[in-house]
Structures are given as C-alpha cells and as structure tokens.
Design a protein around this motif. Structure first.
Motif, PDB file in Angstrom:
ATOM      1  N   ASP A  34       0.849  -1.199   0.000  1.00 46.45           N
ATOM      2  CA  ASP A  34       0.000   0.000   0.000  1.00 46.45           C
ATOM      3  C   ASP A  34       0.885   1.250   0.000  1.00 46.45           C
ATOM      4  O   ASP A  34       1.000   1.945   1.006  1.00 46.45           O
ATOM      5  N   TRP A  35       1.499   1.516  -1.151  1.00 46.01           N
ATOM      6  CA  TRP A  35       2.410   2.650  -1.276  1.00 46.01           C
ATOM      7  C   TRP A  35       1.682   3.971  -1.027  1.00 46.01           C
ATOM      8  O   TRP A  35       2.247   4.873  -0.398  1.00 46.01           O
ATOM      9  N   GLN A  36       0.462   4.098  -1.505  1.00 50.84           N
ATOM     10  CA  GLN A  36      -0.278   5.362  -1.370  1.00 50.84           C
ATOM     11  C   GLN A  36      -0.461   5.733   0.094  1.00 50.84           C
ATOM     12  O   GLN A  36      -0.263   6.894   0.476  1.00 50.84           O
ATOM     13  N   THR A  37      -0.878   4.785   0.917  1.00 50.95           N
ATOM     14  CA  THR A  37      -1.049   5.072   2.340  1.00 50.95           C
ATOM     15  C   THR A  37       0.294   5.392   2.977  1.00 50.95           C
ATOM     16  O   THR A  37       0.402   6.337   3.770  1.00 50.95           O
ATOM     17  N   ALA A  38       1.321   4.622   2.636  1.00 47.99           N
ATOM     18  CA  ALA A  38       2.660   4.868   3.179  1.00 47.99           C
ATOM     19  C   ALA A  38       3.105   6.293   2.862  1.00 47.99           C
ATOM     20  O   ALA A  38       3.548   7.034   3.741  1.00 47.99           O
ATOM     21  N   ALA A  55      12.304   9.501   0.990  1.00 54.91           N
ATOM     22  CA  ALA A  55      13.257   9.189  -0.083  1.00 54.91           C
ATOM     23  C   ALA A  55      13.143   7.728  -0.494  1.00 54.91           C
ATOM     24  O   ALA A  55      13.071   7.409  -1.693  1.00 54.91           O
ATOM     25  N   TYR A  56      13.116   6.849   0.486  1.00 54.98           N
ATOM     26  CA  TYR A  56      12.966   5.426   0.193  1.00 54.98           C
ATOM     27  C   TYR A  56      11.685   5.176  -0.611  1.00 54.98           C
ATOM     28  O   TYR A  56      11.694   4.448  -1.604  1.00 54.98           O
ATOM     29  N   LEU A  57      10.589   5.778  -0.174  1.00 54.70           N
ATOM     30  CA  LEU A  57       9.311   5.551  -0.857  1.00 54.70           C
ATOM     31  C   LEU A  57       9.355   6.019  -2.314  1.00 54.70           C
ATOM     32  O   LEU A  57       8.759   5.391  -3.187  1.00 54.70           O
ATOM     33  N   HIS A  58      10.075   7.102  -2.578  1.00 54.34           N
ATOM     34  CA  HIS A  58      10.193   7.547  -3.974  1.00 54.34           C
ATOM     35  C   HIS A  58      11.095   6.626  -4.784  1.00 54.34           C
ATOM     36  O   HIS A  58      10.899   6.482  -5.995  1.00 54.34           O
ATOM     37  N   ARG A  59      12.051   5.972  -4.139  1.00 48.58           N
ATOM     38  CA  ARG A  59      12.820   4.930  -4.844  1.00 48.58           C
ATOM     39  C   ARG A  59      11.901   3.782  -5.225  1.00 48.58           C
ATOM     40  O   ARG A  59      11.989   3.257  -6.333  1.00 48.58           O
ATOM     41  N   VAL A  60      11.029   3.384  -4.296  1.00 51.39           N
ATOM     42  CA  VAL A  60      10.076   2.309  -4.576  1.00 51.39           C
ATOM     43  C   VAL A  60       9.233   2.678  -5.790  1.00 51.39           C
ATOM     44  O   VAL A  60       8.994   1.852  -6.676  1.00 51.39           O
ATOM     45  N   GLU A  61       8.811   3.926  -5.822  1.00 48.68           N
ATOM     46  CA  GLU A  61       7.971   4.421  -6.914  1.00 48.68           C
ATOM     47  C   GLU A  61       8.735   4.473  -8.233  1.00 48.68           C
ATOM     48  O   GLU A  61       8.141   4.471  -9.314  1.00 48.68           O
ATOM     49  N   GLY A  62      10.060   4.549  -8.143  1.00 49.06           N
ATOM     50  CA  GLY A  62      10.878   4.670  -9.347  1.00 49.06           C
ATOM     51  C   GLY A  62      11.207   6.103  -9.710  1.00 49.06           C
ATOM     52  O   GLY A  62      11.783   6.363 -10.760  1.00 49.06           O
ATOM     53  N   ASP A  63      10.862   7.039  -8.844  1.00 49.27           N
ATOM     54  CA  ASP A  63      11.107   8.470  -9.072  1.00 49.27           C
ATOM     55  C   ASP A  63      12.435   8.848  -8.409  1.00 49.27           C
ATOM     56  O   ASP A  63      12.470   9.390  -7.305  1.00 49.27           O
ATOM     57  N   LEU A  64      13.522   8.540  -9.092  1.00 51.10           N
ATOM     58  CA  LEU A  64      14.851   8.714  -8.489  1.00 51.10           C
ATOM     59  C   LEU A  64      15.222  10.171  -8.283  1.00 51.10           C
ATOM     60  O   LEU A  64      15.921  10.502  -7.324  1.00 51.10           O
ATOM     61  N   TRP A  65      14.763  11.058  -9.159  1.00 49.20           N
ATOM     62  CA  TRP A  65      15.051  12.476  -8.961  1.00 49.20           C
ATOM     63  C   TRP A  65      14.436  12.944  -7.646  1.00 49.20           C
ATOM     64  O   TRP A  65      15.088  13.610  -6.848  1.00 49.20           O
ATOM     65  N   ASN A  66      13.178  12.591  -7.423  1.00 46.41           N
ATOM     66  CA  ASN A  66      12.493  12.976  -6.200  1.00 46.41           C
ATOM     67  C   ASN A  66      13.134  12.303  -4.990  1.00 46.41           C
ATOM     68  O   ASN A  66      13.290  12.913  -3.922  1.00 46.41           O
ATOM     69  N   ALA A  67      13.549  11.059  -5.122  1.00 47.78           N
ATOM     70  CA  ALA A  67      14.228  10.360  -4.034  1.00 47.78           C
ATOM     71  C   ALA A  67      15.508  11.097  -3.647  1.00 47.78           C
ATOM     72  O   ALA A  67      15.774  11.305  -2.459  1.00 47.78           O
ATOM     73  N   ARG A  68      16.289  11.524  -4.643  1.00 40.51           N
ATOM     74  CA  ARG A  68      17.527  12.262  -4.350  1.00 40.51           C
ATOM     75  C   ARG A  68      17.237  13.547  -3.573  1.00 40.51           C
ATOM     76  O   ARG A  68      17.968  13.913  -2.655  1.00 40.51           O
ATOM     77  N   TYR A  69      16.187  14.228  -3.976  1.00 43.31           N
ATOM     78  CA  TYR A  69      15.771  15.456  -3.275  1.00 43.31           C
ATOM     79  C   TYR A  69      15.525  15.145  -1.796  1.00 43.31           C
ATOM     80  O   TYR A  69      16.001  15.865  -0.915  1.00 43.31           O
ATOM     81  N   TRP A  70      14.803  14.069  -1.500  1.00 43.62           N
ATOM     82  CA  TRP A  70      14.470  13.739  -0.113  1.00 43.62           C
ATOM     83  C   TRP A  70      15.661  13.195   0.658  1.00 43.62           C
ATOM     84  O   TRP A  70      15.793  13.447   1.859  1.00 43.62           O
ATOM     85  N   TYR A  71      16.568  12.458   0.003  1.00 44.28           N
ATOM     86  CA  TYR A  71      17.809  12.065   0.685  1.00 44.28           C
ATOM     87  C   TYR A  71      18.580  13.311   1.108  1.00 44.28           C
ATOM     88  O   TYR A  71      19.126  13.371   2.207  1.00 44.28           O
ATOM     89  N   ASN A  72      18.617  14.291   0.227  1.00 44.16           N
ATOM     90  CA  ASN A  72      19.299  15.541   0.550  1.00 44.16           C
ATOM     91  C   ASN A  72      18.637  16.220   1.750  1.00 44.16           C
ATOM     92  O   ASN A  72      19.321  16.695   2.652  1.00 44.16           O
ATOM     93  N   ARG A  73      17.314  16.281   1.776  1.00 40.55           N
ATOM     94  CA  ARG A  73      16.578  16.877   2.897  1.00 40.55           C
ATOM     95  C   ARG A  73      16.835  16.113   4.193  1.00 40.55           C
ATOM     96  O   ARG A  73      16.856  16.694   5.269  1.00 40.55           O
TER      97      ARG A  73
END
Length: 95
Positions: A34-38, A55-73
C-alpha cells in the motif's frame, strides 16, 4: 516491538499495530503493498527521519530524482543498494 515482531505483524495482521510511530507505519504499509497510504503518512512531514523514509518511498515508486531530493533533505547519502535491504535497514534503525 522488535524486528521479528514487526515482520510477524505484516504477515499476520490486517491492521497496522497502533504502537508504531508514523515512520514505521509508513514502512509497514509499504511492505503490504500500500504505497499510497505509506506516502500519505509521510509526505507532509518536515523532519529528517520523515525525509529519509520519503526518499525510500520515492525509490520504490521509481522516481529517483524525487528520491535524491528527499535524501538531501534527510542529510543522508543516496542509497544505491537493493530496495529490500534499504527497507530492512530503515525498520531496524527506527525500532
């Protein structure tokens, strides 16, 4: 709750345990598919731990640009390994 109990709750329960913090709840829902709820539990939070899970959740989604943004945050290096390994590390860190 320890790691084995957390895994058991995913395998046997249909309701997230109420004693989990929001970060572990998000990872619990992710493990049940249940990615949406997560994501909904995390996406409005501003703290570094939330950003790390986000960041992890955006990796799961496949959105690596967004994941990088959140790792940075989160002030965390971008995780390059297997998603399952990252999930385990996050859960163990948060328990």
């Amino acid at each position: 709750m320890n790691y084995d109990e957390f895994i058991f709750s995913i395998e046997k329960d249909s309701i997230v345990p109420d004693k989990l913090n929001v970060h572990l709840q998000a990872l619990w829902y992710d493990a049940t598919g249940d990615w949406q709820t997560a994501h909904g539990l995390i996406d409005h939070l501003e703290d570094r731990t939330s950003a790390h899970v986000h960041a992890y959740l955006h990796r799961v989604e496949g959105d690596l640009w967004n994941a990088r943004y959140w790792y940075n945050r989160a002030k965390q290096p971008e995780y390059k390994g297997d998603l399952k390994d990252e999930w385990v590390q996050l859960v163990k860190m948060l328990l």
